[in-house]
Design an enzyme around this catalytic site. Structure first.
Site, short mmCIF file in Angstrom:
data_model
loop_
_atom_site.label_atom_id
_atom_site.label_comp_id
_atom_site.label_asym_id
_atom_site.label_seq_id
_atom_site.Cartn_x
_atom_site.Cartn_y
_atom_site.Cartn_z
CG ASP A 1 35.97 46.99 30.52
OD1 ASP A 1 35.36 46.46 31.47
OD2 ASP A 1 37.21 47.01 30.46
CD GLU B 1 31.89 48.33 36.66
OE1 GLU B 1 32.08 47.20 36.22
OE2 GLU B 1 32.54 49.33 36.27
CG ASP C 1 39.33 43.52 35.68
OD1 ASP C 1 38.99 42.98 34.61
OD2 ASP C 1 39.45 44.75 35.80
#
Length: 810
Positions: free
Chosen positions: A397, A400, A469
């Site tokens: 997670d 990026e 999300d």
């Protein structure tokens, strides 16, 4: 003012373009080396269908290619040197290189695919390429964006960035791709990892540009005769998705997050007691800390909340449930691993050579340098220890990375590259690290790696992306088909959503929740996930909601033979599991814009319901005939039909002639078997011949395809209709090829012939006639026999099958 600004931009761009001129050339292997007055240029035939073009101007720092996978495939090459043009051929694509000024045009046969406009442009602030756009050309690509399927006319940031709680519009999200697919049947990849922009005819309507603040001055052109072939040629260059473990296609339990071992155990128990299949449970950040903030980077169990994690994992595994853990690349200065990370030089650095510290939502932190081998080795110690404890899969997670200082320094092959220069490949390199390390730990087992950010080619590391999300709302559901279709076109065929939505939502909306999870059965990974103010798992809901979704989870498991075969096809050719409508009729460019419905494999057409209280829904049926999956009602194609909605039924249609293999639903893929198969054949006079191939292996061997440790089951139908006599004959053939440990020695087959318009005189398996049974109860209890249901026009045939068989119906 806008006109003046646009005019200035065009003038500025033209001034920056390099006006290189050809000096000489030499072909070495599959690389055409061209010397220009601005520096070397190489054109590499990466395959018979793809060129990599790499400009190397003097005094420009270059980073490695991150998009290309391995060694170029062999190609037959020729070079023709004309006075003004150098022509470089493979069997299927050619580059015509104008010598003065140096510009390249690409052709497939006589068809112009793509032409450099001003070619390479470069200055102290940006570098990139510009290309001509042709009249009527449509463009897909850019990765996760919500702007419609055709992205021409758009300008996007090339910078992977979280978009929390997104709904129906977003130009910048978790997983961008610097690549486009054209309706002219080429794919163009900007092989550059840096922060930048892609301009698809926004500033100048007939020009496409890729620009970045640094990185590699390289691009790749791929050609194909059809869209599926184009995707196959693309993954030939960027890498193919490895076949995932079969359990990845099962049902997942997931939430933000399970706060204790007891909560995990209770959830699994509730799945079992409720009769819902379950193959994996995903643990979010509470496994290493009691609070959201302050613990990231501990990378070890919080033993207060999880007192016996190894026993818990083992107990769940005995029940067929695998454990997946979240990890993040951020090491908080308050975490238990901070000093160890500093001592082992695992963190990216600042300009003074010290670990770069910064603040973000979870606390003060550093960032693991996944480009540096020493840092990777340090990070891998965590994965090694957790794997020994029995963890079966990894969830990466915030990759990026969610916060990434622009001047942070990373060690990329000995080059100090800034955060901005390599930002877009951070998740890609993290996935590579986890994948390669997992193979070192378990060389024969298929890894499971779920991540939300990456780059062109991330599929070759087994990456399973999700769409981030998303808002827990109808508007969050609406763009999910578009997002998955766009990613699937570029090799990332397992892109899926947090089913039910993740962010927000104060009041449970059962209608929206049911519709999202129904759609989830026909997308790559079935994983409800959300903030836990409302339970994301279907077993925590009651009444009609729970009953409806139980039947859909059963269907998901029943469809494993079909779904697993889609995964097999994807691993060989890159063909996505979710397929866009324009694959059906490549001459109709309007189909490119369709984002409300899609194909699940080749046999099924799916129309998710994405708005509340819809009384009816419109479905665009392609040419041919189509059958309502639930009722068998037949429709002629090439029309739009309207259907009354039912909360129990998602609009799904089967293609005439389709043969869909299914099996008995199980509560875990540990119990999956093809010893009993239901073959659903949708007979129709418009399709006299059809066939399908089913793939089967042990579900876990990483080398099953390489070593031939698998079987293919081929089913074919040949129908003969005599209109004058009114006779209708069917020859249905079954054959197998291949072998592996655990293959069934024989199978019980139930062949369902849908849309069989009349009774039968005789049904033969080989030369043996089956009993014709009229009573439904008697037929259900029989091992062999045939029964025609006059109410549904369905012919059911039961028989035992060992190797090759012919079923004759007349």
């Amino acid at each position: 003012m806008l006109i003046r600004l646009s005019t200035f931009c065009l003038f500025f761009w033209a001034c920056m373009a390099l006006s290189a001129e050809y000096i000489s050339h030499e072909l070495k292997g599959q690389v055409l080396h061209i010397q220009t007055d601005e520096g070397p240029l190489t054109v590499t035939a990466q395959s018979p269908n793809a060129f990599e073009v790499f400009y190397q101007p003097a005094d420009v720092q270059q980073l490695p290619s991150f998009a290309i996978d391995g060694i170029a495939q062999p190609a037959d090459l020729t070079v023709q040197d004309n006075d003004a043009v150098l022509v470089f051929h493979t069997e299927n694509i050619r580059a015509e290189i104008n010598k003065k000024p140096l510009r390249i045009r690409y052709y497939q046969g006589d068809k112009l695919l793509l032409a450099e406009h001003n070619g390479l442009f470069i200055d102290d602030k940006q570098r990139g390429f510009s290309f001509d756009l042709q009249t009527g050309e449509k463009l897909l690509g850019g990765g996760e964006r919500i702007v419609g399927m055709d992205r021409r006319g758009q300008r996007f940031p090339l910078y992977n960035k979280a978009h929390y709680g997104y709904t129906t519009q977003s130009k910048q999200m978790y997983f961008g791709l610097p690549a486009v697919m054209s309706s002219n049947k080429y794919i163009l990849i900007f092989d550059n990892s840096a922060s930048g922009y892609m301009d698809l005819g926004a500033t100048s309507s007939d020009e496409m540009r890729f620009e970045a603040m640094g990185g590699r001055t390289s691009y790749i052109v791929v050609a194909g005769d059809t869209y599926p072939k184009l995707i196959e040629h693309y993954v030939d260059v960027t890498g193919k998705q490895p076949l995932p473990p079969r359990w990845a296609l099962g049902s997942f339990a997931s939430r933000f997050g399970y706060r204790s071992e007891q909560e995990v155990r209770d959830t699994v128990k509730l799945y079992q007691e409720s009769g819902f299949g379950l193959d994996a449970i995903v643990l979010d950040l509470y496994w290493f800390g009691a609070d959201i903030k302050g613990h990231m980077g501990n990378l070890d169990w919080d033993t207060k909340a999880f007192p016996t994690p190894v026993k818990m994992i083992a107990d769940l595994r005995k029940e067929g449930v695998k454990t997946i853990l979240i990890t993040e690349p951020f090491i908080l200065s308050s975490s238990k691993k901070w000093q160890d990370a500093v001592n082992n030089n695992a963190l990216a650095l600042d300009n003074d050579g010290k670990p770069y510290q910064f603040d973000f939502y979870f606390g003060n932190t550093g960032l693991i340098d996944v480009f540096d081998q020493g840092a990777r080795d340090w990070f891998n110690q965590t994965y090694s220890e957790l794997f020994k404890q029995g963890v079966a899969g990894w969830w990466g997670d915030l990759g990026e990375p969610e916060v990434h200082p622009s001047d942070m320094l990373h060690n990329v092959n000995g080059i100090n590259a800034t955060g901005d220069e390599i930002h877009n490949v951070y998740g890609h390199k993290w996935a590579e690290q986890v994948y390669q390390h997992q193979l070192s730990l378990a060389p024969k087992t298929r890894p499971f790696i779920m991540m939300r950010s990456g780059f062109v080619g991330s599929q070759r590391y087994g990456m399973i992306p999700w769409t981030g999300d998303v808002s827990r709302s109808w508007d969050g559901l609406k763009p999910q088909v578009e997002l998955s279709l766009q990613m699937g076109l570029f090799g990332l065929g397992y892109t899926h959503s947090d089913l039910g939505g993740f962010a927000g939502g104060e009041v449970f909306d059962p209608q929206m929740y049911i519709r999202w999870l129904q759609y989830g059965v026909f997308q790559p990974v079935f994983r409800p996930h959300a903030q836990d103010n409302i339970a994301p798992e279907p077993v925590y809901h009651k009444g009609k909601t729970k009953d409806i979704l139980r039947s859909y989870v059963e269907l998901r498991y029943a469809m494993l033979p079909y779904n697993y075969s889609l995964a097999f096809e994807n691993s060989l050719t890159g063909m996505p599991l979710m397929r866009p409508m324009f694959f059906e009729d490549e001459s109709d460019l309007s189909l490119i814009d369709e984002k409300e419905q899609y194909f699940w494999g080749d046999a099924l057409l799916v129309k998710p319901i994405t708005s509340a209280n819809m009384k009816e829904v419109s479905i665009k049926l392609p040419k041919g005939a189509w059958f309502n999956f639930w009722s068998d009602e037949r429709y002629d194609g090439s029309q739009t039909i309207t259907q009354v909605t039912d909360i129990k039924l998602l609009p799904v249609f089967a293609r005439a002639g389709a043969i869909i293999p299914m099996t008995l639903p199980v509560l875990s893929t540990d119990n999956y078997s093809t010893q009993s198969l239901d073959l659903h054949y949708y007979a129709d006079h418009s399709v006299p011949k059809s066939s399908a191939v089913m793939y089967n292996d042990d579900g876990k061997n990483r080398h099953s395809i390489r070593d031939g440790s698998f079987e293919t089951l081929t089913f074919s139908a040949d129908r003969e209709i005599h209109t004058q006599s009114g006779t209708d004959k069917l020859a249905f053939r079954l054959s197998t090829k291949g072998d592996f440990k655990g293959i069934p020695s024989s199978r019980m087959i139930t062949l369902w012939v849908h849309n069989w318009p009349q009774g039968v005189n005789q049904v033969l398996v080989g030369e043996k006639a089956l009993s014709l049974i009229e009573d439904k109860t008697e037929f259900l209890n029989a091992d062999r026999g045939a029964r025609w249901d006059s109410e549904t026009n369905t012919l059911e045939i039961k028989f035992s099958w060992q190797k090759d068989a012919m079923v004759s119906v007349q």
